[in-house]
Motif scaffolding. Structure first.
Motif, PDB file in Angstrom:
ATOM      1  N   VAL A   1       7.970 -25.712  45.783  1.00 50.33           N
ATOM      2  CA  VAL A   1       7.706 -24.439  45.828  1.00 50.33           C
ATOM      3  C   VAL A   1       8.648 -23.463  44.827  1.00 50.33           C
ATOM      4  CG1 VAL A   1       8.537 -22.366  47.441  1.00 50.33           C
ATOM      5  CG2 VAL A   1       7.597 -24.162  48.427  1.00 50.33           C
ATOM      6  N   ILE A   2       7.853 -22.608  44.252  1.00 52.41           N
ATOM      7  CA  ILE A   2       8.276 -21.801  43.236  1.00 52.41           C
ATOM      8  C   ILE A   2       8.521 -20.333  43.742  1.00 52.41           C
ATOM      9  CG2 ILE A   2       8.207 -20.962  40.886  1.00 52.41           C
ATOM     10  CD1 ILE A   2       6.773 -23.407  40.156  1.00 52.41           C
ATOM     11  N   HIS A   3       9.507 -19.854  43.954  1.00 45.63           N
ATOM     12  CA  HIS A   3       9.552 -18.517  44.520  1.00 45.63           C
ATOM     13  C   HIS A   3       9.948 -17.558  43.558  1.00 45.63           C
ATOM     14  CE1 HIS A   3      11.174 -16.497  48.603  1.00 45.63           C
ATOM     15  NE2 HIS A   3      10.012 -15.721  48.105  1.00 45.63           N
ATOM     16  N   ILE A   4       9.247 -16.317  43.484  1.00 45.68           N
ATOM     17  CA  ILE A   4       9.194 -15.523  42.569  1.00 45.68           C
ATOM     18  C   ILE A   4       9.712 -13.942  43.205  1.00 45.68           C
ATOM     19  CG2 ILE A   4       7.976 -14.041  40.712  1.00 45.68           C
ATOM     20  CD1 ILE A   4       6.198 -16.288  40.361  1.00 45.68           C
ATOM     21  N   ALA A   5      10.566 -13.404  42.752  1.00 45.34           N
ATOM     22  CA  ALA A   5      11.065 -11.818  43.115  1.00 45.34           C
ATOM     23  C   ALA A   5      11.286 -11.131  41.954  1.00 45.34           C
ATOM     24  CB  ALA A   5      12.347 -11.991  44.000  1.00 45.34           C
ATOM     25  N   GLY A   6      11.149  -9.898  41.868  1.00 50.23           N
ATOM     26  CA  GLY A   6      11.530  -8.949  40.722  1.00 50.23           C
ATOM     27  C   GLY A   6      10.567  -7.667  41.317  1.00 50.23           C
ATOM     28  N   THR A   7      10.987  -6.561  40.324  1.00 54.95           N
ATOM     29  CA  THR A   7      10.185  -5.146  40.404  1.00 54.95           C
ATOM     30  C   THR A   7       9.014  -5.207  39.766  1.00 54.95           C
ATOM     31  OG1 THR A   7      12.652  -4.241  40.387  1.00 54.95           O
ATOM     32  CG2 THR A   7      10.497  -2.813  40.341  1.00 54.95           C
ATOM     33  N   ASN A   8       8.953  -5.642  38.499  1.00 58.03           N
ATOM     34  CA  ASN A   8       7.648  -5.620  37.658  1.00 58.03           C
ATOM     35  C   ASN A   8       7.545  -7.105  37.228  1.00 58.03           C
ATOM     36  OD1 ASN A   8       6.839  -2.630  37.449  1.00 58.03           O
ATOM     37  ND2 ASN A   8       9.257  -2.565  36.578  1.00 58.03           N
ATOM     38  N   GLY A   9       6.192  -7.203  37.125  1.00 58.35           N
ATOM     39  CA  GLY A   9       5.791  -8.522  36.492  1.00 58.35           C
ATOM     40  C   GLY A   9       5.779  -9.771  37.294  1.00 58.35           C
ATOM     41  N   LYS A  10       5.926  -9.813  38.483  1.00 60.69           N
ATOM     42  CA  LYS A  10       5.656 -10.705  39.421  1.00 60.69           C
ATOM     43  C   LYS A  10       4.296 -11.381  39.438  1.00 60.69           C
ATOM     44  CE  LYS A  10       7.001  -9.117  43.533  1.00 60.69           C
ATOM     45  NZ  LYS A  10       7.018  -7.671  43.227  1.00 60.69           N
ATOM     46  N   GLY A  11       3.189 -10.613  39.683  1.00 59.55           N
ATOM     47  CA  GLY A  11       2.021 -11.117  39.780  1.00 59.55           C
ATOM     48  C   GLY A  11       1.550 -11.562  38.538  1.00 59.55           C
ATOM     49  N   SER A  12       1.986 -11.025  37.059  1.00 58.19           N
ATOM     50  CA  SER A  12       1.421 -11.505  35.866  1.00 58.19           C
ATOM     51  C   SER A  12       1.960 -12.728  35.672  1.00 58.19           C
ATOM     52  CB  SER A  12       1.962 -10.686  34.963  1.00 58.19           C
ATOM     53  OG  SER A  12       1.305  -9.603  35.110  1.00 58.19           O
ATOM     54  N   THR A  13       3.557 -13.068  35.787  1.00 57.22           N
ATOM     55  CA  THR A  13       4.325 -14.302  35.849  1.00 57.22           C
ATOM     56  C   THR A  13       3.513 -15.345  36.561  1.00 57.22           C
ATOM     57  OG1 THR A  13       6.242 -13.043  35.339  1.00 57.22           O
ATOM     58  CG2 THR A  13       6.587 -15.201  36.022  1.00 57.22           C
ATOM     59  N   ALA A  14       3.497 -14.915  37.930  1.00 59.10           N
ATOM     60  CA  ALA A  14       2.738 -16.069  38.860  1.00 59.10           C
ATOM     61  C   ALA A  14       1.310 -16.433  38.197  1.00 59.10           C
ATOM     62  CB  ALA A  14       2.513 -15.582  40.189  1.00 59.10           C
ATOM     63  N   SER A  15       0.494 -15.452  37.784  1.00 61.07           N
ATOM     64  CA  SER A  15      -0.735 -15.867  37.020  1.00 61.07           C
ATOM     65  C   SER A  15      -0.739 -16.496  35.950  1.00 61.07           C
ATOM     66  CB  SER A  15      -1.558 -14.371  36.892  1.00 61.07           C
ATOM     67  OG  SER A  15      -2.766 -14.743  36.569  1.00 61.07           O
ATOM     68  N   PHE A  16       0.117 -16.432  34.998  1.00 63.37           N
ATOM     69  CA  PHE A  16       0.280 -17.262  33.866  1.00 63.37           C
ATOM     70  C   PHE A  16       0.859 -18.419  34.389  1.00 63.37           C
ATOM     71  CE2 PHE A  16       1.384 -13.328  31.110  1.00 63.37           C
ATOM     72  CZ  PHE A  16       0.360 -13.234  30.514  1.00 63.37           C
ATOM     73  N   LEU A  17       1.954 -18.817  35.083  1.00 62.03           N
ATOM     74  CA  LEU A  17       2.369 -19.988  35.526  1.00 62.03           C
ATOM     75  C   LEU A  17       1.256 -20.878  36.312  1.00 62.03           C
ATOM     76  CD1 LEU A  17       4.819 -21.859  36.143  1.00 62.03           C
ATOM     77  CD2 LEU A  17       5.273 -20.712  38.075  1.00 62.03           C
ATOM     78  N   LYS A  18       0.511 -20.254  37.248  1.00 65.25           N
ATOM     79  CA  LYS A  18      -0.691 -20.921  37.782  1.00 65.25           C
ATOM     80  C   LYS A  18      -1.578 -21.475  36.623  1.00 65.25           C
ATOM     81  CE  LYS A  18      -4.893 -19.785  40.430  1.00 65.25           C
ATOM     82  NZ  LYS A  18      -5.735 -20.027  39.154  1.00 65.25           N
ATOM     83  N   GLU A  19      -1.989 -20.710  35.605  1.00 59.36           N
ATOM     84  CA  GLU A  19      -3.101 -21.044  34.603  1.00 59.36           C
ATOM     85  C   GLU A  19      -2.329 -22.385  33.851  1.00 59.36           C
ATOM     86  OE1 GLU A  19      -6.042 -20.357  34.280  1.00 59.36           O
ATOM     87  OE2 GLU A  19      -5.846 -18.915  35.902  1.00 59.36           O
ATOM     88  N   ILE A  20      -1.079 -22.149  33.359  1.00 59.71           N
ATOM     89  CA  ILE A  20      -0.718 -23.249  32.735  1.00 59.71           C
ATOM     90  C   ILE A  20      -0.402 -24.447  33.671  1.00 59.71           C
ATOM     91  CG2 ILE A  20       1.832 -24.089  31.752  1.00 59.71           C
ATOM     92  CD1 ILE A  20       2.629 -21.170  31.204  1.00 59.71           C
ATOM     93  N   LEU A  21       0.085 -24.536  34.890  1.00 63.39           N
ATOM     94  CA  LEU A  21       0.001 -25.482  35.712  1.00 63.39           C
ATOM     95  C   LEU A  21      -1.466 -26.135  35.859  1.00 63.39           C
ATOM     96  CD1 LEU A  21       2.523 -24.199  38.515  1.00 63.39           C
ATOM     97  CD2 LEU A  21       2.927 -25.953  36.563  1.00 63.39           C
ATOM     98  N   GLU A  22      -2.439 -25.557  36.056  1.00 64.20           N
ATOM     99  CA  GLU A  22      -3.871 -25.813  36.319  1.00 64.20           C
ATOM    100  C   GLU A  22      -4.291 -26.674  34.923  1.00 64.20           C
ATOM    101  OE1 GLU A  22      -5.273 -23.301  39.914  1.00 64.20           O
ATOM    102  OE2 GLU A  22      -5.837 -22.575  37.871  1.00 64.20           O
ATOM    103  N   ALA A  23      -3.945 -25.899  33.610  1.00 62.41           N
ATOM    104  CA  ALA A  23      -4.342 -26.676  32.505  1.00 62.41           C
ATOM    105  C   ALA A  23      -3.779 -27.911  32.520  1.00 62.41           C
ATOM    106  CB  ALA A  23      -3.866 -25.964  31.273  1.00 62.41           C
ATOM    107  N   HIS A  24      -2.777 -28.365  33.219  1.00 67.09           N
ATOM    108  CA  HIS A  24      -2.234 -29.837  33.019  1.00 67.09           C
ATOM    109  C   HIS A  24      -2.670 -30.346  34.260  1.00 67.09           C
ATOM    110  CE1 HIS A  24       0.872 -27.992  30.271  1.00 67.09           C
ATOM    111  NE2 HIS A  24       0.933 -29.075  29.835  1.00 67.09           N
ATOM    112  N   ASN A  25      -3.696 -30.227  34.934  1.00 64.60           N
ATOM    113  CA  ASN A  25      -4.512 -30.529  36.078  1.00 64.60           C
ATOM    114  C   ASN A  25      -3.615 -30.745  37.290  1.00 64.60           C
ATOM    115  OD1 ASN A  25      -6.923 -31.361  34.365  1.00 64.60           O
ATOM    116  ND2 ASN A  25      -5.797 -32.938  33.644  1.00 64.60           N
ATOM    117  N   LEU A  26      -2.492 -30.014  37.389  1.00 64.25           N
ATOM    118  CA  LEU A  26      -1.882 -29.819  38.624  1.00 64.25           C
ATOM    119  C   LEU A  26      -2.685 -28.831  39.746  1.00 64.25           C
ATOM    120  CD1 LEU A  26       1.623 -29.744  37.339  1.00 64.25           C
ATOM    121  CD2 LEU A  26       0.574 -31.571  38.382  1.00 64.25           C
TER     122      LEU A  26
END
Length: 414
Positions: free
Chosen positions: A50-75
């Motif tokens: 579990v990767i838990h993300i909190a913050g005021t701005n940028g949560k969704g963008s950060t989560a989306s970038f992370l998802k794409e990087i992980l999926e690019a590594h076939n995870l």
């Protein structure tokens, strides 16, 4: 096709019924959800990585970038975000796909039975549905974004975490999180756990960072040094601020994938799409109204306004027309003042289906006090018709407005 329509209607009916179980939309109290999840044998603490993300701005963008990087590594990745823009199912994605109507309806039915009509907020129900669906459909990584705050946010019933991320802290939801930047940062830091590493995004406010740092020390966690990416790397999301979000996401991915491939990671970053973040509308229904660029952004606080100003100051067009709608707990003068030098004419509109939407007359009156030509307009369609099609257009003020615009544009969110 008929079955899909039937299930969509059934899901809508179920969600409306469950929305009435608690009179308050926001009521910070984890006991209701913990009690419910005990009846499901606490699946929230049996999830992988579990990767838990909190913050005021940028949560969704950060989560989306992370998802794409992980999926690019076939995870495989399950991801929970909020709010949704058009369809409720956007909040819960299972291995790259929106949760199916059937899976969601079945889980909501179970929740409804086991909750036995006891008070529970809509977001708590949503969170329960996400965590149960993730447990039953295991992925390599589970990315969980907080809804509001952190310490008492429904997602914080999760104790078994691999990594925590704190994005930029700013002033927002002060009626719930406190009036000072220190109190807001304290609430966001509530997602931290002992011995769980944390990555803190670059903070503009020193007091916010110091509060986060103090919280880390108190619970004996470890701050991971952030890897700063070059601004030369192509990103799928516009705006220089996205390099901070991308850097946070890349650092997180490098913890999960020790032998991370820069090539695959950069590929993921360039493929990232997250609607309503300085999004250029290039196709769909809106294009018939336009001969020039149209930018859609969900900014609604001062930090978001700064992002817009920094974007506009780098564009070749000196003046933009603006369509804006905001909720009535927002200060439109403070918001627009940040980028007023780039605005030509403003059309204020209501946000569809939002009781707390500010009236267009009130918004226009406030903006006229700034010396800006502002006209109350009572629909998105009318505003698009009135805005000069040859002048670049910015539409902003609320994520709810982003949803309305995307739906009007017939945009399909996957």
């Amino acid at each position: 096709m008929q079955n899909d329509i039937y299930l969509e209607a059934k899901l809508t009916k179920t969600l409306k019924r469950m929305f009435t179980l608690h009179p308050k939309l926001i009521d910070f109290n984890l006991s209701r959800l913990k009690h419910l999840m005990q009846k499901f044998n606490e699946p929230e603490n049996k999830l992988n990585n579990v990767i838990h993300i909190a913050g005021t701005n940028g949560k969704g963008s950060t989560a989306s970038f992370l998802k794409e990087i992980l999926e690019a590594h076939n995870l495989s990745v399950n991801i929970y975000t909020s709010p949704h823009l058009i369809n409720f199912k956007e909040r819960i994605r299972i291995k790259g796909e929106l949760i199916s109507n059937k899976i969601l309806i079945d889980i909501l039915k179970e929740i409804e039975i086991k909750n036995s009509k006891k008070p529970i907020t809509f977001f708590e129900i949503t969170t329960a549905a996400a965590l149960i669906s993730f447990f039953r459909n295991p992925s390599d990584i589970n990315i969980i974004e907080t809804g509001l705050g952190g310490r008492l946010d429904a997602t914080n019933i999760i104790d078994n975490k691999t990594l925590c991320l704190i994005t930029k802290i700013g002033y927002d939801h002060t009626e719930f999180l406190g009036k000072t930047i220190e109190s807001i940062a304290y609430e966001k830091a509530g997602i931290l756990r002992k011995n769980v590493p944390v990555i803190i995004a670059k903070q503009d406010n020193l007091k916010a960072y110091e509060t986060l740092q103090d919280s880390v020390l108190k619970i004996d966690a470890t701050i991971i040094d952030r890897i700063t990416l070059s601004n030369d790397i192509p990103l799928g999301l516009k705006g220089s601020h996205q390099y901070e979000n991308a850097s946070t996401a890349y650092t997180a991915a490098s913890i999960v994938i020790p032998k991370i491939s820069k090539l695959k990671a950069y590929q993921g970053l360039s493929n990232t799409l997250w609607h309503g973040r300085i999004e250029e509308i290039k196709s769909g229904n809106i294009i018939k109204y336009r001969n020039n660029v149209t930018i859609l952004d969900g900014a609604h606080n001062i930090d978001g306004a700064v992002v817009i100003r920094k974007f506009l100051e780098k564009q070749t067009s000196p003046k933009w027309n603006l369509i804006i709608g905001m909720l009535n707990n927002r200060d439109i003068k403070e918001f627009v003042s940040e980028f007023r030098n780039y605005i030509n004419i403003i059309f204020t509109i209501p946000i569809k289906n939002q009781k707390s939407s500010s009236h267009p007359n009130k918004l226009a009156l406030e903006l006229n006090k700034l010396g800006l030509k502002s006209y109350p307009t009572f629909s998105l369609d009318r505003a698009l018709k009135d805005a000069n099609k040859d002048i670049p257009l910015l539409i902003t003020g609320s994520l709810y407005l982003v949803g309305e615009v995307l739906e009007f544009n017939n945009t399909v969110i996957k």
